[in-house]
Design an enzyme around this catalytic site. Structure first.
Site, mmCIF file in Angstrom:
data_model
loop_
_atom_site.group_PDB
_atom_site.id
_atom_site.type_symbol
_atom_site.label_atom_id
_atom_site.label_comp_id
_atom_site.label_asym_id
_atom_site.label_seq_id
_atom_site.Cartn_x
_atom_site.Cartn_y
_atom_site.Cartn_z
ATOM 1 N N GLU A 19 0.815 -1.219 0.000
ATOM 2 C CA GLU A 19 0.000 0.000 0.000
ATOM 3 C C GLU A 19 0.853 1.275 0.000
ATOM 4 O O GLU A 19 1.966 1.287 0.495
ATOM 5 C CB GLU A 19 -0.867 0.029 1.257
ATOM 6 C CG GLU A 19 -1.851 -1.109 1.321
ATOM 7 C CD GLU A 19 -2.700 -1.089 2.584
ATOM 8 O OE1 GLU A 19 -3.523 -1.980 2.746
ATOM 9 O OE2 GLU A 19 -2.523 -0.172 3.413
ATOM 10 N N CYS A 43 2.933 8.321 2.216
ATOM 11 C CA CYS A 43 3.346 7.265 3.132
ATOM 12 C C CYS A 43 3.686 6.033 2.302
ATOM 13 O O CYS A 43 2.818 5.488 1.634
ATOM 14 C CB CYS A 43 2.195 6.978 4.096
ATOM 15 S SG CYS A 43 2.567 5.648 5.246
ATOM 16 N N CYS A 98 5.030 -7.905 6.970
ATOM 17 C CA CYS A 98 5.936 -7.448 8.029
ATOM 18 C C CYS A 98 6.215 -8.609 8.978
ATOM 19 O O CYS A 98 5.384 -9.503 9.133
ATOM 20 C CB CYS A 98 5.268 -6.294 8.793
ATOM 21 S SG CYS A 98 6.391 -5.391 9.872
ATOM 22 N N CYS A 133 3.250 -6.387 15.590
ATOM 23 C CA CYS A 133 2.773 -5.434 16.600
ATOM 24 C C CYS A 133 1.267 -5.673 16.771
ATOM 25 O O CYS A 133 0.545 -5.805 15.781
ATOM 26 C CB CYS A 133 3.048 -3.996 16.152
ATOM 27 S SG CYS A 133 4.810 -3.681 15.974
ATOM 28 N N CYS A 156 -1.453 -3.472 14.971
ATOM 29 C CA CYS A 156 -1.243 -3.155 13.556
ATOM 30 C C CYS A 156 -1.815 -4.254 12.687
ATOM 31 O O CYS A 156 -1.531 -5.436 12.891
ATOM 32 C CB CYS A 156 0.249 -2.993 13.281
ATOM 33 S SG CYS A 156 0.620 -2.726 11.534
ATOM 34 N N GLY A 201 5.669 -2.699 6.595
ATOM 35 C CA GLY A 201 7.042 -3.186 6.732
ATOM 36 C C GLY A 201 7.896 -2.392 7.689
ATOM 37 O O GLY A 201 7.496 -1.328 8.169
ATOM 38 N N GLU A 202 9.064 -2.929 7.981
ATOM 39 C CA GLU A 202 10.013 -2.283 8.880
ATOM 40 C C GLU A 202 11.218 -1.826 8.037
ATOM 41 O O GLU A 202 12.032 -2.651 7.616
ATOM 42 C CB GLU A 202 10.452 -3.267 9.982
ATOM 43 C CG GLU A 202 11.616 -2.822 10.833
ATOM 44 C CD GLU A 202 11.482 -1.407 11.383
ATOM 45 O OE1 GLU A 202 10.466 -1.071 12.011
ATOM 46 O OE2 GLU A 202 12.434 -0.601 11.176
ATOM 47 N N SER A 260 10.310 5.780 9.852
ATOM 48 C CA SER A 260 9.702 5.333 11.101
ATOM 49 C C SER A 260 10.121 3.893 11.390
ATOM 50 O O SER A 260 10.010 3.024 10.531
ATOM 51 C CB SER A 260 8.172 5.410 10.963
ATOM 52 O OG SER A 260 7.554 4.892 12.115
ATOM 53 N N SER A 272 8.326 4.259 16.786
ATOM 54 C CA SER A 272 7.009 3.773 17.207
ATOM 55 C C SER A 272 7.135 3.287 18.644
ATOM 56 O O SER A 272 7.495 2.146 18.889
ATOM 57 C CB SER A 272 6.560 2.634 16.292
ATOM 58 O OG SER A 272 6.333 3.145 15.002
ATOM 59 N N HIS A 317 4.805 3.750 21.741
ATOM 60 C CA HIS A 317 3.532 3.127 22.135
ATOM 61 C C HIS A 317 3.408 2.620 23.566
ATOM 62 O O HIS A 317 2.309 2.258 23.989
ATOM 63 C CB HIS A 317 3.159 1.968 21.194
ATOM 64 C CG HIS A 317 3.223 2.328 19.747
ATOM 65 N ND1 HIS A 317 2.708 3.497 19.258
ATOM 66 C CD2 HIS A 317 3.759 1.690 18.671
ATOM 67 C CE1 HIS A 317 2.913 3.560 17.944
ATOM 68 N NE2 HIS A 317 3.550 2.478 17.581
ATOM 69 N N ASN A 357 -6.520 3.376 14.874
ATOM 70 C CA ASN A 357 -7.379 3.073 13.736
ATOM 71 C C ASN A 357 -7.830 1.642 13.874
ATOM 72 O O ASN A 357 -7.038 0.729 13.676
ATOM 73 C CB ASN A 357 -6.550 3.158 12.449
ATOM 74 C CG ASN A 357 -6.811 4.437 11.687
ATOM 75 O OD1 ASN A 357 -7.923 4.958 11.695
ATOM 76 N ND2 ASN A 357 -5.788 4.927 11.033
ATOM 77 N N CYS A 408 -3.278 0.597 8.279
ATOM 78 C CA CYS A 408 -2.243 0.090 7.382
ATOM 79 C C CYS A 408 -2.420 -1.409 7.155
ATOM 80 O O CYS A 408 -2.499 -2.181 8.100
ATOM 81 C CB CYS A 408 -0.888 0.368 8.009
ATOM 82 S SG CYS A 408 0.472 -0.295 7.074
HETATM 83 N N1 SAH Z 1 7.638 -0.654 11.080
HETATM 84 C C1 SAH Z 1 7.685 0.775 11.134
HETATM 85 C C2 SAH Z 1 6.852 1.461 10.086
HETATM 86 C C3 SAH Z 1 5.460 0.934 9.865
HETATM 87 S S1 SAH Z 1 4.256 1.265 11.134
HETATM 88 C C4 SAH Z 1 7.307 1.249 12.512
HETATM 89 O O1 SAH Z 1 6.931 0.420 13.332
HETATM 90 O O2 SAH Z 1 7.435 2.427 12.787
HETATM 91 C C5 SAH Z 1 4.060 2.988 11.054
HETATM 92 C C6 SAH Z 1 3.204 3.556 12.160
HETATM 93 O O3 SAH Z 1 1.841 3.208 11.933
HETATM 94 C C7 SAH Z 1 3.572 3.048 13.527
HETATM 95 O O4 SAH Z 1 3.907 4.093 14.363
HETATM 96 C C8 SAH Z 1 2.293 2.422 14.016
HETATM 97 O O5 SAH Z 1 2.072 2.823 15.314
HETATM 98 C C9 SAH Z 1 1.224 3.020 13.182
HETATM 99 N N2 SAH Z 1 0.071 2.146 13.117
HETATM 100 C C10 SAH Z 1 0.018 0.894 12.630
HETATM 101 N N3 SAH Z 1 -1.224 0.385 12.747
HETATM 102 C C11 SAH Z 1 -1.977 1.339 13.329
HETATM 103 C C12 SAH Z 1 -3.360 1.423 13.688
HETATM 104 N N4 SAH Z 1 -4.192 0.418 13.473
HETATM 105 N N5 SAH Z 1 -3.786 2.569 14.257
HETATM 106 C C13 SAH Z 1 -2.940 3.603 14.451
HETATM 107 N N6 SAH Z 1 -1.646 3.595 14.110
HETATM 108 C C14 SAH Z 1 -1.162 2.472 13.568
#
Ligand code: SAH
Length: 368
Positions: free
Chosen positions: A96, A109, A116, A120, A123, A171-172, A203, A225, A227, A302, A345
């Site tokens: 995406e 973005c 991935c 997490c 996510c 992805g990371e 990120s 990230s 959290h 989200n 995402c």
């Molecule tokens: N792997 C990297 C980049 C991808 S995630 C990382 O972890 O930073 C990018 C951001 O999207 C992260 O900060 C994550 O917190 C956020 N994210 C992913 N899923 C989400 C969701 N359902 N609601 C809100 N933020 C989300």
């Protein structure tokens, strides 16, 4: 094999790779510079359009190469202007890419992997398995497709709709560093896509050993990230924390090359109701950030079907933000965008897989 499949794609190549191609072709070195300009400044989709090149040379290029982008297999537009594309790469894999327009800027973005490995808990992409890393050319391809869709060629000097790039998609990025670094260098090139390193943010969930190198070699903005403010909770929400716990992660941030009060590290903090959103959590966060030029992005969760969390209440988010802000760290709440177009995402990809499955089932039922 289809003829065009055998031809090499020039879109996404680095300067060095393009120069090597021209050398292989026996063309003069300045040809690589001319092509660079056509591909990345003008966005040419066809060699025939490259009018500053001799006709015979254009024909020769077309004989050996193609100029192709990833295909947009689905594209959604939100009522708030956000656009989301599911891009399909040459091998059929998909990722995406999202464009978020704002008053004074527009952020793209981009994804760095298909799926991935990090799992997490909040996510949606974390529920998909890692299929593969994206190639540098594919990551650059995401930007090219967006520029095509926005009609933003040649690369405008100002008033751009695409001003910023965040590596915050699927992805990371620090688990695909070499390809990401190569792609970022193409994006930053002032004679091409020309997005300055100050407008590019990477990120990471916290791949500690790669953070210093990222700052030194690329000089992009860093987003973490975070959290959670305890290892206990972060081990659950972001399992990578078991490998690189908070103390190590924050130490890497303290020494991130180029971080200053004018160029702060962003800490992303997804607001999960009754999980990480109490005033005590906010106070602990302030303590953790001590000594880091930081800004905190509070991200309303989200939700997605089957998600094990709920988003915090507006009041809880506001109270949390007030505490962090009073300690001197800007703590804007991210405005939810594209809520009507599968915002979380990875959701568009899952939805498309589901859709295709149901279409296939219908076809099979019709045949039997
Ligand atoms: N792997 C990297 C980049 C991808 S995630 C990382 O972890 O930073 C990018 C951001 O999207 C992260 O900060 C994550 O917190 C956020 N994210 C992913 N899923 C989400 C969701 N359902 N609601 C809100 N933020 C989300």
């Amino acid at each position: 094999m289809n003829e065009s499949v055998a031809k090499k794609n020039l879109v996404g190549l680095s300067r060095e790779e393009l120069a090597a191609e021209m050398e292989r072709l026996g063309a003069a070195p300045f040809r690589a510079r001319q092509l660079w300009h056509w591909i990345y400044h003008r966005g040419a989709q066809d060699f025939a359009a490259m009018t500053s090149l001799a006709k015979s040379f254009r024909a020769e290029l077309a004989e050996h190469y193609v100029l192709s982008r990833p295909a947009a297999s689905r594209s959604l537009a939100s009522t708030d202007g956000t656009r989301k594309w599911l891009l399909r790469f040459a091998d059929g894999q998909e990722a995406e890419c999202v464009h978020i327009p704002e008053e004074d800027r527009g952020t793209l973005c981009v994804s760095s992997q298909v799926g991935c490995t990090l799992t997490c808990k909040f996510c949606h992409t974390g529920t998909q398995r890692l299929v593969r890393n994206l190639e540098a050319a594919e990551i650059v391809g995401e930007v090219m497709v967006a520029r095509d869709a926005l009609g933003e060629w040649p690369s405008p000097q100002d008033d751009r709709q695409l001003t910023n790039i965040v590596l915050m998609g699927m992805g990371e990025p620090l688990y695909n560093y070499d390809n990401v670094a190569k792609a970022v260098k193409v994006m930053m090139d002032g004679e091409g896509l020309s997005v300055s390193k100050r407008k590019i943010t990477l990120s990471t969930a916290g791949v500690v050993p790669m953070i210093e190198r990222c700052g030194r070699e690329l000089g992009v903005n860093l987003a973490i990230s975070l959290h959670a403010v305890t290892d206990e909770l972060r081990d659950v929400l972001v399992p990578l924390n078991k490998k690189y716990p908070l103390a190590e992660l924050l130490a890497a941030c303290r020494s991130y090359p180029g971080a200053t009060n004018a160029r702060r590290i962003t800490f992303e903090y997804v607001m999960l109701k009754d999980v990480n959103d109490s005033p005590a959590d906010a106070r602990a966060l302030v303590q953790l950030l001590e000594g880091i030029p930081a800004k905190v992005n509070l991200i309303p969760f989200n939700s997605w079907p089957g998600a094990p969390f709920e988003c915090s209440t507006d009041a809880a988010i506001a109270a949390f933000g007030d505490i962090v802000n009073a300690a001197g760290y800007p703590s804007p709440v991210r405005t939810p965008r594209g809520r009507d177009i599968l915002a979380a995402c990875g959701q568009l990809k899952s939805d498309s897989i589901k859709l295709r499955k149901s279409e296939r089932a219908k076809e099979e039922a019709a045949l039997s």
